[in-house]
Write a protein that holds these residues in place. Structure first.
Motif, mmCIF file in Angstrom:
data_model
loop_
_atom_site.group_PDB
_atom_site.id
_atom_site.type_symbol
_atom_site.label_atom_id
_atom_site.label_comp_id
_atom_site.label_asym_id
_atom_site.label_seq_id
_atom_site.Cartn_x
_atom_site.Cartn_y
_atom_site.Cartn_z
ATOM 1 N N MET A 295 0.814 -1.212 0.000
ATOM 2 C CA MET A 295 0.000 0.000 0.000
ATOM 3 C C MET A 295 0.851 1.268 0.000
ATOM 4 O O MET A 295 0.432 2.315 -0.494
ATOM 5 C CB MET A 295 -0.918 0.023 1.232
ATOM 6 C CG MET A 295 -1.992 -1.054 1.289
ATOM 7 S SD MET A 295 -3.120 -1.048 -0.129
ATOM 8 C CE MET A 295 -2.388 -2.367 -1.100
ATOM 9 N N HIS A 296 2.066 1.177 0.539
ATOM 10 C CA HIS A 296 2.929 2.354 0.644
ATOM 11 C C HIS A 296 3.884 2.505 -0.546
ATOM 12 O O HIS A 296 4.678 3.444 -0.575
ATOM 13 C CB HIS A 296 3.733 2.295 1.946
ATOM 14 C CG HIS A 296 2.910 2.589 3.167
ATOM 15 N ND1 HIS A 296 2.251 1.589 3.873
ATOM 16 C CD2 HIS A 296 2.606 3.751 3.802
ATOM 17 C CE1 HIS A 296 1.597 2.138 4.884
ATOM 18 N NE2 HIS A 296 1.787 3.440 4.869
ATOM 19 N N GLY B 98 -1.949 2.658 -2.043
ATOM 20 C CA GLY B 98 -2.968 2.792 -1.012
ATOM 21 C C GLY B 98 -4.038 3.815 -1.338
ATOM 22 O O GLY B 98 -5.129 3.799 -0.748
ATOM 23 N N ASP B 99 -3.746 4.730 -2.272
ATOM 24 C CA ASP B 99 -4.735 5.721 -2.698
ATOM 25 C C ASP B 99 -5.625 5.199 -3.820
ATOM 26 O O ASP B 99 -6.531 5.902 -4.279
ATOM 27 C CB ASP B 99 -4.026 7.004 -3.165
ATOM 28 C CG ASP B 99 -3.303 7.709 -2.026
ATOM 29 O OD1 ASP B 99 -3.772 7.603 -0.883
ATOM 30 O OD2 ASP B 99 -2.261 8.351 -2.283
ATOM 31 N N ILE B 100 -5.366 3.972 -4.252
ATOM 32 C CA ILE B 100 -6.133 3.366 -5.346
ATOM 33 C C ILE B 100 -7.078 2.290 -4.822
ATOM 34 O O ILE B 100 -8.282 2.324 -5.090
ATOM 35 C CB ILE B 100 -5.174 2.761 -6.395
ATOM 36 C CG1 ILE B 100 -4.291 3.850 -7.001
ATOM 37 C CG2 ILE B 100 -5.965 2.025 -7.473
ATOM 38 C CD1 ILE B 100 -3.210 3.318 -7.918
ATOM 39 N N LYS C 73 -11.192 2.219 -3.002
ATOM 40 C CA LYS C 73 -12.054 3.336 -3.384
ATOM 41 C C LYS C 73 -13.234 2.824 -4.220
ATOM 42 O O LYS C 73 -13.038 2.045 -5.163
ATOM 43 C CB LYS C 73 -11.254 4.375 -4.169
ATOM 44 C CG LYS C 73 -10.034 4.919 -3.430
ATOM 45 C CD LYS C 73 -10.444 5.654 -2.167
ATOM 46 C CE LYS C 73 -9.255 6.332 -1.500
ATOM 47 N NZ LYS C 73 -8.296 5.349 -0.914
ATOM 48 N N ASN D 56 -12.909 2.922 -7.993
ATOM 49 C CA ASN D 56 -11.908 1.998 -8.525
ATOM 50 C C ASN D 56 -12.369 0.551 -8.436
ATOM 51 O O ASN D 56 -11.999 -0.276 -9.278
ATOM 52 C CB ASN D 56 -10.579 2.194 -7.797
ATOM 53 C CG ASN D 56 -9.941 3.528 -8.121
ATOM 54 O OD1 ASN D 56 -10.190 4.098 -9.190
ATOM 55 N ND2 ASN D 56 -9.133 4.049 -7.216
ATOM 56 N N THR E 227 4.631 2.993 -4.749
ATOM 57 C CA THR E 227 4.022 3.725 -5.859
ATOM 58 C C THR E 227 3.692 2.766 -6.994
ATOM 59 O O THR E 227 4.169 1.628 -7.031
ATOM 60 C CB THR E 227 4.984 4.802 -6.394
ATOM 61 O OG1 THR E 227 6.156 4.159 -6.923
ATOM 62 C CG2 THR E 227 5.381 5.771 -5.282
ATOM 63 N N MET F 17 1.623 7.725 -8.127
ATOM 64 C CA MET F 17 0.506 7.564 -7.189
ATOM 65 C C MET F 17 0.761 6.401 -6.237
ATOM 66 O O MET F 17 1.283 5.355 -6.623
ATOM 67 C CB MET F 17 -0.789 7.318 -7.972
ATOM 68 C CG MET F 17 -2.055 7.490 -7.164
ATOM 69 S SD MET F 17 -3.514 7.446 -8.260
ATOM 70 C CE MET F 17 -4.808 7.834 -7.098
ATOM 71 N N LYS F 18 0.393 6.573 -4.969
ATOM 72 C CA LYS F 18 0.527 5.514 -3.987
ATOM 73 C C LYS F 18 -0.556 4.447 -4.206
ATOM 74 O O LYS F 18 -1.720 4.771 -4.458
ATOM 75 C CB LYS F 18 0.393 6.073 -2.566
ATOM 76 C CG LYS F 18 1.615 6.816 -2.057
ATOM 77 C CD LYS F 18 2.680 5.822 -1.596
ATOM 78 C CE LYS F 18 3.828 6.555 -0.903
ATOM 79 N NZ LYS F 18 3.423 7.071 0.406
ATOM 80 N N ASP G 256 -8.095 1.135 8.583
ATOM 81 C CA ASP G 256 -7.038 1.981 8.016
ATOM 82 C C ASP G 256 -5.818 2.052 8.924
ATOM 83 O O ASP G 256 -4.710 2.314 8.461
ATOM 84 C CB ASP G 256 -7.571 3.397 7.759
ATOM 85 C CG ASP G 256 -8.650 3.423 6.689
ATOM 86 O OD1 ASP G 256 -8.585 2.577 5.780
ATOM 87 O OD2 ASP G 256 -9.557 4.270 6.776
#
Length: 386
Positions: free
Chosen positions: A24-25, A120-122, A125, A128, A27, A117-118, A185
């Protein structure tokens, strides 16, 4: 569950979650970067990273355990030459992991996002998740890319742990039950069996209770058209001809570890699945199903299992990479001893790379009369663990 089994399970939960949260951390660029960790040109960071972490964590937990993964093959090589379940040295603890399943789909999915982009930001969501389902089938809780660890102790599967990357869910199957948990989280270090039992939802495996057409609807891996082996292996298993296969196939490019969930309450009841099949696939794809087979109980009768399992074999089996795709009893990893069924880990570990072992197995709801009849008429072996 025995204390040692709970300890093994908590170690596996920790290992798979550590690999997951490390990913998750990273890219997108790092995840898709080719690496030479195992001398294979198609290995990416998202494959090697979780695998290295899982192997390292499990070996730190128990340096005497054997860890089998697809990329690394085998970690730890001590074994005896003869399968004798009565002898203690046969009872090695064997962890079998698929660190990143559906990696081809995950590679394609991640490639659409900015490289800086990380991860974890994908993942997780809603938009997504919808994108994933539109491209790679639904529901994402079944079809999502995942990481999995199973454990075989004293010749029987004692648990399976699966993390779904796309939906950020943890699934645990063991003697304490089958649960699915939405990952928090923060504070993943707090997650263990006790946490899952208190906060997870029960995962049910309902009866098929349907028409014969529902009993024949299935999910298996058939590969790409023109890629010899998988379609041929399925047809030669005798369940269906080519026309029937096309009619009843629900999905032909599923993931491995999570495929058993097509038989669970996660699958929409408007489209019940009659059976799943490991179509001459590697052990890291299907070993995780065995815990669900062992520990899921019928909703109508708790004394009955919810799922049945048969091993499929042929007189002239197909091969992949020189390995049989459908193994007859004499060459099978499933061995009967004193009326009980075991996974012969001593035989498995004789292989130079046990992750390459393949089998054809069918799993269906307990009340699927068609699957029982079709499997029995060919003399396929029912596999039942205590």
């Amino acid at each position: 569950m025995q204390g040692v089994e709970i300890s093994h399970l908590n170690a596996a939960i920790k290992a798979v979650l550590m690999a997951y949260y490390d990913l998750m951390h990273t890219t997108v660029e790092d995840a898709l970067r080719p690496v030479d960790a195992y001398g294979k040109k198609d290995t990416l960071g998202m494959d090697a990273g979780p695998e290295i972490t899982i192997c390292e964590q499990l070996n730190r937990y128990d340096s005497g355990a054997v860890v089998i993964t697809e990329e690394a093959g085998l970690k730890g090589i001590n074994f005896n030459d003869t399968f004798r379940p009565s002898e203690p040295e046969t009872f090695r603890t064997v962890f079998i992991s698929d660190p990143t399943d559906r990696s081809n789909q995950l590679k394609e999915f991640l490639a659409q996002f900015p490289k800086e982009m990380k991860i974890g930001d994908i993942f997780g969501k809603p938009d997504n998740i919808t994108k994933w389902e539109e491209k790679f089938s639904n529901p994402a809780s079944i079809t999502g890319a995942s990481s999995a660890i199973s454990c075989v102790r004293r010749g029987v599967p004692i648990f399976a742990v699966i993390v779904n990357y796309i939906t950020q869910e943890l699934l645990v199957s063991c003697a304490a039950g089958n649960k699915i948990l939405k990952l928090p989280d923060e504070r993943p270090d707090l997650i263990d069996l006790d946490y899952v039992r208190k906060n997870g939802e029960v995962l049910l495996f309902p009866n098929i209770d349907g028409q014969i057409t529902s009993m024949q609807r299935f999910v298996t891996f058939l590969g790409d058209i023109g890629k010899i082996g998988y379609r041929e292996n399925f047809i030669d298993s005798g369940f269906m001809n080519e026309e029937q296969m096309k009619k009843f196939l629900h999905y032909g490019k599923p993931g491995g570890p999570s495929r058993a969930l097509y038989l669970s309450s996660i699958q929409p009841r408007t489209i019940p699945i009659g059976f799943i099949l490991a179509n001459g696939e590697k052990i890291s794809e299907w070993i995780h199903w065995l815990s669900f087979v062992r520990f899921a109980h019928s909703l109508n009768d708790d004394s009955q299992p919810a799922l049945i399992l048969y091993e499929v074999f042929q007189d002239r089996p197909w091969t992949k990479e020189g390995v049989l795709m459908s193994t007859p009893p004499n060459y099978s990893v499933f061995r009967e001893y004193n009326g009980k069924m075991y996974i012969d880990t001593s035989w498995l570990l004789k292989m130079p790379n046990p992750s390459k072992l393949r089998s054809t197995i069918i799993i269906a709801p307990y009340d699927n009369r068609w699957a029982v009849r079709a499997s029995s008429q060919f003399g396929y072996r029912p596999i039942k663990f205590n």
